[in-house]
Design a protein around this motif. Structure first.
Motif, mmCIF file in Angstrom:
data_model
loop_
_atom_site.group_PDB
_atom_site.id
_atom_site.type_symbol
_atom_site.label_atom_id
_atom_site.label_comp_id
_atom_site.label_asym_id
_atom_site.label_seq_id
_atom_site.Cartn_x
_atom_site.Cartn_y
_atom_site.Cartn_z
ATOM 1 N N ILE A 271 0.837 -1.201 0.000
ATOM 2 C CA ILE A 271 0.000 0.000 0.000
ATOM 3 C C ILE A 271 0.872 1.252 0.000
ATOM 4 O O ILE A 271 0.603 2.211 -0.732
ATOM 5 C CB ILE A 271 -0.981 -0.019 1.184
ATOM 6 N N ALA A 272 1.934 1.243 0.798
ATOM 7 C CA ALA A 272 2.847 2.396 0.826
ATOM 8 C C ALA A 272 3.481 2.610 -0.545
ATOM 9 O O ALA A 272 3.523 3.742 -1.044
ATOM 10 C CB ALA A 272 3.923 2.196 1.892
ATOM 11 N N ASN A 273 3.938 1.537 -1.160
ATOM 12 C CA ASN A 273 4.570 1.657 -2.479
ATOM 13 C C ASN A 273 3.613 2.235 -3.510
ATOM 14 O O ASN A 273 3.971 3.142 -4.262
ATOM 15 C CB ASN A 273 5.068 0.292 -2.968
ATOM 16 N N ALA B 258 10.319 7.546 6.483
ATOM 17 C CA ALA B 258 10.082 8.948 6.860
ATOM 18 C C ALA B 258 8.777 9.087 7.630
ATOM 19 O O ALA B 258 8.713 9.826 8.623
ATOM 20 C CB ALA B 258 10.058 9.830 5.612
ATOM 21 N N ALA B 259 7.748 8.365 7.195
ATOM 22 C CA ALA B 259 6.451 8.450 7.875
ATOM 23 C C ALA B 259 6.542 7.919 9.301
ATOM 24 O O ALA B 259 5.957 8.504 10.228
ATOM 25 C CB ALA B 259 5.392 7.681 7.090
ATOM 26 N N LEU B 260 7.280 6.827 9.507
ATOM 27 C CA LEU B 260 7.414 6.272 10.856
ATOM 28 C C LEU B 260 8.200 7.216 11.764
ATOM 29 O O LEU B 260 7.823 7.438 12.921
ATOM 30 C CB LEU B 260 8.082 4.892 10.813
ATOM 31 N N LYS B 261 9.279 7.790 11.243
ATOM 32 C CA LYS B 261 10.056 8.748 12.043
ATOM 33 C C LYS B 261 9.181 9.927 12.452
ATOM 34 O O LYS B 261 9.214 10.357 13.618
ATOM 35 C CB LYS B 261 11.276 9.239 11.267
ATOM 36 N N ALA B 262 8.398 10.457 11.532
ATOM 37 C CA ALA B 262 7.505 11.579 11.842
ATOM 38 C C ALA B 262 6.434 11.154 12.848
ATOM 39 O O ALA B 262 6.078 11.924 13.751
ATOM 40 C CB ALA B 262 6.853 12.108 10.566
ATOM 41 N N ASN B 263 5.952 9.931 12.723
ATOM 42 C CA ASN B 263 4.929 9.431 13.631
ATOM 43 C C ASN B 263 5.467 9.265 15.051
ATOM 44 O O ASN B 263 4.788 9.598 16.028
ATOM 45 C CB ASN B 263 4.366 8.108 13.099
ATOM 46 N N ILE B 264 6.697 8.771 15.171
ATOM 47 C CA ILE B 264 7.325 8.634 16.487
ATOM 48 C C ILE B 264 7.505 10.005 17.130
ATOM 49 O O ILE B 264 7.234 10.189 18.324
ATOM 50 C CB ILE B 264 8.665 7.868 16.396
ATOM 51 N N GLU B 265 7.937 10.965 16.342
ATOM 52 C CA GLU B 265 8.094 12.330 16.855
ATOM 53 C C GLU B 265 6.756 12.894 17.309
ATOM 54 O O GLU B 265 6.656 13.500 18.376
ATOM 55 C CB GLU B 265 8.727 13.229 15.789
ATOM 56 N N LYS B 266 5.716 12.685 16.526
ATOM 57 C CA LYS B 266 4.376 13.156 16.888
ATOM 58 C C LYS B 266 3.928 12.538 18.214
ATOM 59 O O LYS B 266 3.445 13.237 19.111
ATOM 60 C CB LYS B 266 3.371 12.798 15.792
#
Length: 121
Positions: free
Chosen positions: A78-80, A88-96
């Protein structure tokens, strides 16, 4: 295949597999239905391994790691196909989550002390 993969490498490997063996990606809505099915298979196995349900003959041979990998496979697909860089999405999600929830769980009396040993790795 290297035993340690980044999410980006995993996305690339799935894409290569689809191009070489899968002909094409399923439509995004089909993949969403497949993801739901795969999550259901994880839930079924979890209820038997960690819950009160007993195993049936049809449950034999199912492996939690393999079922979780099936879920991850479809998420990577789905991501592809939607152009999402999961790393990048996971890093941003962890930061959030860190910004939003850094104290919330520490002060939740329902989480301390842990009385559920099955939650520990």
């Amino acid at each position: 295949m290297d035993s340690k993969l980044t999410l980006g490498e995993a996305q690339r490997l799935v894409d290569e597999w689809i191009q070489n063996y899968g002909v094409r990606y399923f439509a995004p809505l089909t993949n969403m239905a497949i993801l739901t099915e795969e999550v259901g298979e994880v839930a079924r196995l979890m209820s038997r391994l960690y819950g009160e349900q007993s195993f049936k003959k049809s449950d034999e041979g199912h492996n939690l790691g393999d079922e979780l990998a099936d879920v991850l496979w479809v998420v990577l697909c789905i991501a592809n196909q939607t152009g999402i860089d999961l790393e990048a999405a996971l890093k941003a999600n962890i930061e959030k989550k860190t910004q939003r929830d850094s104290e919330r769980h520490r002060t939740n009396p329902k989480l301390v002390p842990d009385t559920h040993p099955e939650t520990q790795p």
